[in-house]
Motif scaffolding. Structure first.
Motif, PDB file in Angstrom:
ATOM      1  N   GLU A  83      -3.637  -0.666   3.655  1.00 47.01           N
ATOM      2  CA  GLU A  83      -3.922  -2.028   3.189  1.00 47.01           C
ATOM      3  C   GLU A  83      -5.373  -2.217   2.776  1.00 47.01           C
ATOM      4  O   GLU A  83      -5.667  -2.853   1.769  1.00 47.01           O
ATOM      5  CB  GLU A  83      -3.597  -3.042   4.290  1.00 47.01           C
ATOM      6  CG  GLU A  83      -2.214  -3.576   4.238  1.00 47.01           C
ATOM      7  CD  GLU A  83      -1.997  -4.626   5.304  1.00 47.01           C
ATOM      8  OE1 GLU A  83      -2.267  -5.819   5.028  1.00 47.01           O
ATOM      9  OE2 GLU A  83      -1.562  -4.248   6.403  1.00 47.01           O
ATOM     10  N   ASN A  84      -6.271  -1.680   3.549  1.00 44.08           N
ATOM     11  CA  ASN A  84      -7.697  -1.864   3.285  1.00 44.08           C
ATOM     12  C   ASN A  84      -8.111  -1.296   1.920  1.00 44.08           C
ATOM     13  O   ASN A  84      -9.066  -1.783   1.310  1.00 44.08           O
ATOM     14  CB  ASN A  84      -8.530  -1.229   4.406  1.00 44.08           C
ATOM     15  CG  ASN A  84      -9.935  -1.744   4.424  1.00 44.08           C
ATOM     16  OD1 ASN A  84     -10.172  -2.941   4.292  1.00 44.08           O
ATOM     17  ND2 ASN A  84     -10.875  -0.834   4.584  1.00 44.08           N
ATOM     18  N   ASP A  85      -7.402  -0.294   1.418  1.00 43.49           N
ATOM     19  CA  ASP A  85      -7.702   0.294   0.115  1.00 43.49           C
ATOM     20  C   ASP A  85      -7.449  -0.692  -1.022  1.00 43.49           C
ATOM     21  O   ASP A  85      -7.971  -0.522  -2.123  1.00 43.49           O
ATOM     22  CB  ASP A  85      -6.867   1.554  -0.126  1.00 43.49           C
ATOM     23  CG  ASP A  85      -7.177   2.666   0.858  1.00 43.49           C
ATOM     24  OD1 ASP A  85      -8.353   2.796   1.257  1.00 43.49           O
ATOM     25  OD2 ASP A  85      -6.243   3.405   1.227  1.00 43.49           O
ATOM     26  N   LEU A  86      -6.644  -1.706  -0.757  1.00 40.19           N
ATOM     27  CA  LEU A  86      -6.276  -2.684  -1.783  1.00 40.19           C
ATOM     28  C   LEU A  86      -7.117  -3.957  -1.711  1.00 40.19           C
ATOM     29  O   LEU A  86      -6.947  -4.858  -2.537  1.00 40.19           O
ATOM     30  CB  LEU A  86      -4.797  -3.059  -1.636  1.00 40.19           C
ATOM     31  CG  LEU A  86      -3.797  -1.907  -1.663  1.00 40.19           C
ATOM     32  CD1 LEU A  86      -2.390  -2.436  -1.402  1.00 40.19           C
ATOM     33  CD2 LEU A  86      -3.862  -1.170  -2.976  1.00 40.19           C
ATOM     34  N   ALA A 136       0.830  -1.210   0.000  1.00 41.11           N
ATOM     35  CA  ALA A 136       0.000   0.000   0.000  1.00 41.11           C
ATOM     36  C   ALA A 136       0.865   1.260   0.000  1.00 41.11           C
ATOM     37  O   ALA A 136       0.583   2.222  -0.722  1.00 41.11           O
ATOM     38  CB  ALA A 136      -0.933  -0.006   1.206  1.00 41.11           C
ATOM     39  N   LYS A 137       1.918   1.257   0.780  1.00 38.44           N
ATOM     40  CA  LYS A 137       2.803   2.418   0.861  1.00 38.44           C
ATOM     41  C   LYS A 137       3.489   2.680  -0.483  1.00 38.44           C
ATOM     42  O   LYS A 137       3.559   3.819  -0.947  1.00 38.44           O
ATOM     43  CB  LYS A 137       3.855   2.197   1.950  1.00 38.44           C
ATOM     44  CG  LYS A 137       4.767   3.364   2.153  1.00 38.44           C
ATOM     45  CD  LYS A 137       5.745   3.098   3.283  1.00 38.44           C
ATOM     46  CE  LYS A 137       6.695   4.257   3.457  1.00 38.44           C
ATOM     47  NZ  LYS A 137       7.653   4.028   4.534  1.00 38.44           N
ATOM     48  N   THR A 138       3.975   1.626  -1.121  1.00 36.57           N
ATOM     49  CA  THR A 138       4.668   1.766  -2.402  1.00 36.57           C
ATOM     50  C   THR A 138       3.720   2.274  -3.485  1.00 36.57           C
ATOM     51  O   THR A 138       4.035   3.215  -4.208  1.00 36.57           O
ATOM     52  CB  THR A 138       5.293   0.427  -2.828  1.00 36.57           C
ATOM     53  OG1 THR A 138       6.235   0.023  -1.827  1.00 36.57           O
ATOM     54  CG2 THR A 138       5.995   0.540  -4.170  1.00 36.57           C
ATOM     55  N   ILE A 139       2.560   1.636  -3.602  1.00 36.04           N
ATOM     56  CA  ILE A 139       1.614   2.051  -4.639  1.00 36.04           C
ATOM     57  C   ILE A 139       1.096   3.463  -4.355  1.00 36.04           C
ATOM     58  O   ILE A 139       0.932   4.266  -5.280  1.00 36.04           O
ATOM     59  CB  ILE A 139       0.456   1.031  -4.754  1.00 36.04           C
ATOM     60  CG1 ILE A 139       1.011  -0.295  -5.288  1.00 36.04           C
ATOM     61  CG2 ILE A 139      -0.645   1.555  -5.667  1.00 36.04           C
ATOM     62  CD1 ILE A 139       0.013  -1.436  -5.279  1.00 36.04           C
ATOM     63  N   GLY A 140       0.880   3.782  -3.103  1.00 35.43           N
ATOM     64  CA  GLY A 140       0.473   5.137  -2.739  1.00 35.43           C
ATOM     65  C   GLY A 140       1.504   6.172  -3.183  1.00 35.43           C
ATOM     66  O   GLY A 140       1.155   7.237  -3.682  1.00 35.43           O
ATOM     67  N   THR A 182     -10.200  -5.055  -2.427  1.00 37.25           N
ATOM     68  CA  THR A 182     -10.936  -5.566  -3.590  1.00 37.25           C
ATOM     69  C   THR A 182      -9.982  -6.039  -4.679  1.00 37.25           C
ATOM     70  O   THR A 182     -10.179  -7.109  -5.263  1.00 37.25           O
ATOM     71  CB  THR A 182     -11.891  -4.487  -4.141  1.00 37.25           C
ATOM     72  OG1 THR A 182     -12.809  -4.119  -3.111  1.00 37.25           O
ATOM     73  CG2 THR A 182     -12.663  -4.995  -5.344  1.00 37.25           C
ATOM     74  N   SER A 183      -8.948  -5.264  -4.953  1.00 37.82           N
ATOM     75  CA  SER A 183      -7.977  -5.653  -5.979  1.00 37.82           C
ATOM     76  C   SER A 183      -7.248  -6.931  -5.594  1.00 37.82           C
ATOM     77  O   SER A 183      -7.052  -7.815  -6.440  1.00 37.82           O
ATOM     78  CB  SER A 183      -6.967  -4.534  -6.207  1.00 37.82           C
ATOM     79  OG  SER A 183      -7.609  -3.404  -6.746  1.00 37.82           O
ATOM     80  N   LEU A 184      -6.848  -7.052  -4.344  1.00 32.41           N
ATOM     81  CA  LEU A 184      -6.158  -8.266  -3.892  1.00 32.41           C
ATOM     82  C   LEU A 184      -7.076  -9.476  -3.993  1.00 32.41           C
ATOM     83  O   LEU A 184      -6.648 -10.566  -4.403  1.00 32.41           O
ATOM     84  CB  LEU A 184      -5.651  -8.096  -2.460  1.00 32.41           C
ATOM     85  CG  LEU A 184      -4.565  -7.037  -2.246  1.00 32.41           C
ATOM     86  CD1 LEU A 184      -4.223  -6.921  -0.766  1.00 32.41           C
ATOM     87  CD2 LEU A 184      -3.334  -7.332  -3.067  1.00 32.41           C
ATOM     88  N   ARG A 185      -8.343  -9.290  -3.631  1.00 37.51           N
ATOM     89  CA  ARG A 185      -9.294 -10.396  -3.708  1.00 37.51           C
ATOM     90  C   ARG A 185      -9.523 -10.827  -5.157  1.00 37.51           C
ATOM     91  O   ARG A 185      -9.543 -12.015  -5.465  1.00 37.51           O
ATOM     92  CB  ARG A 185     -10.607 -10.009  -3.037  1.00 37.51           C
ATOM     93  CG  ARG A 185     -11.515 -11.210  -2.812  1.00 37.51           C
ATOM     94  CD  ARG A 185     -12.771 -10.897  -2.030  1.00 37.51           C
ATOM     95  NE  ARG A 185     -13.647 -10.041  -2.801  1.00 37.51           N
ATOM     96  CZ  ARG A 185     -13.945  -8.776  -2.479  1.00 37.51           C
ATOM     97  NH1 ARG A 185     -13.444  -8.229  -1.400  1.00 37.51           N
ATOM     98  NH2 ARG A 185     -14.765  -8.075  -3.218  1.00 37.51           N
ATOM     99  N   ARG A 186      -9.667  -9.871  -6.065  1.00 38.57           N
ATOM    100  CA  ARG A 186      -9.861 -10.208  -7.483  1.00 38.57           C
ATOM    101  C   ARG A 186      -8.645 -10.942  -8.041  1.00 38.57           C
ATOM    102  O   ARG A 186      -8.774 -11.919  -8.763  1.00 38.57           O
ATOM    103  CB  ARG A 186     -10.128  -8.952  -8.311  1.00 38.57           C
ATOM    104  CG  ARG A 186     -11.570  -8.513  -8.317  1.00 38.57           C
ATOM    105  CD  ARG A 186     -11.830  -7.247  -9.120  1.00 38.57           C
ATOM    106  NE  ARG A 186     -11.147  -7.125 -10.381  1.00 38.57           N
ATOM    107  CZ  ARG A 186     -11.709  -7.346 -11.576  1.00 38.57           C
ATOM    108  NH1 ARG A 186     -12.966  -7.726 -11.653  1.00 38.57           N
ATOM    109  NH2 ARG A 186     -11.009  -7.166 -12.676  1.00 38.57           N
ATOM    110  N   LEU A 187      -7.452 -10.458  -7.712  1.00 41.94           N
ATOM    111  CA  LEU A 187      -6.232 -11.104  -8.205  1.00 41.94           C
ATOM    112  C   LEU A 187      -6.064 -12.502  -7.611  1.00 41.94           C
ATOM    113  O   LEU A 187      -5.633 -13.423  -8.308  1.00 41.94           O
ATOM    114  CB  LEU A 187      -5.007 -10.233  -7.905  1.00 41.94           C
ATOM    115  CG  LEU A 187      -4.916  -8.942  -8.719  1.00 41.94           C
ATOM    116  CD1 LEU A 187      -3.856  -8.017  -8.134  1.00 41.94           C
ATOM    117  CD2 LEU A 187      -4.631  -9.235 -10.187  1.00 41.94           C
ATOM    118  N   SER A 188      -6.403 -12.670  -6.349  1.00 44.43           N
ATOM    119  CA  SER A 188      -6.321 -13.991  -5.719  1.00 44.43           C
ATOM    120  C   SER A 188      -7.344 -14.934  -6.329  1.00 44.43           C
ATOM    121  O   SER A 188      -7.039 -16.096  -6.596  1.00 44.43           O
ATOM    122  CB  SER A 188      -6.567 -13.873  -4.211  1.00 44.43           C
ATOM    123  OG  SER A 188      -5.536 -13.149  -3.605  1.00 44.43           O
TER     124      SER A 188
END
Length: 124
Positions: A54-57, A41-45, A59-65
């Protein structure tokens, strides 16, 4: 059924259905295998010039998983070869799109970024 269902994806479509945030997650995890959610999250931010947690990611993490592009070993996140190939294909198409329609996008302004050899110089 969960309150945030995962959208069904067709693995046979010619262009991968991937969001900009998902693309960023794959790139970050490919560059730094085993990265944890907070550092991700820090890097992408930093890449987007905003503060992410972390919470901002989620949905994306769930879709990728769900797509099986992202795996967790309990401590960090890893991407497989298919994820790398699809992300590279999507990034290549995005670059081609931006340069093709240079009258719609101010490509010079979009590319007005500092390019660093590695992101490690910005990490704690």
């Amino acid at each position: 059924m969960s309150e945030n269902p995962v959208m069904a994806l067709d693995s046979f479509i010619p262009v991968p259905d991937i969001s900009v945030l998902e693309l960023a997650v794959v790139i970050c995890c490919a560059r730094r295998p085993g990265v944890d959610g907070a550092r991700l999250a820090k890097t992408i931010g930093r890449w987007f010039g905003i503060k992410l947690v972390e919470n901002d990611l989620k949905t994306s993490l769930r879709r990728l998983s769900h797509r099986d592009w992202l795996k967790s070993d309990g401590t960090g996140l890893h991407v497989g070869e298919e994820a790398r190939e699809k992300a590279e294909f999507a990034a290549h198409g995005l670059v081609q799109l931006l340069f093709r329609d240079r009258y719609f996008f101010d490509v010079g302004k979009l590319l007005d970024v500092s390019i660093v050899k590695e992101d490690q110089s910005h990490e704690d």
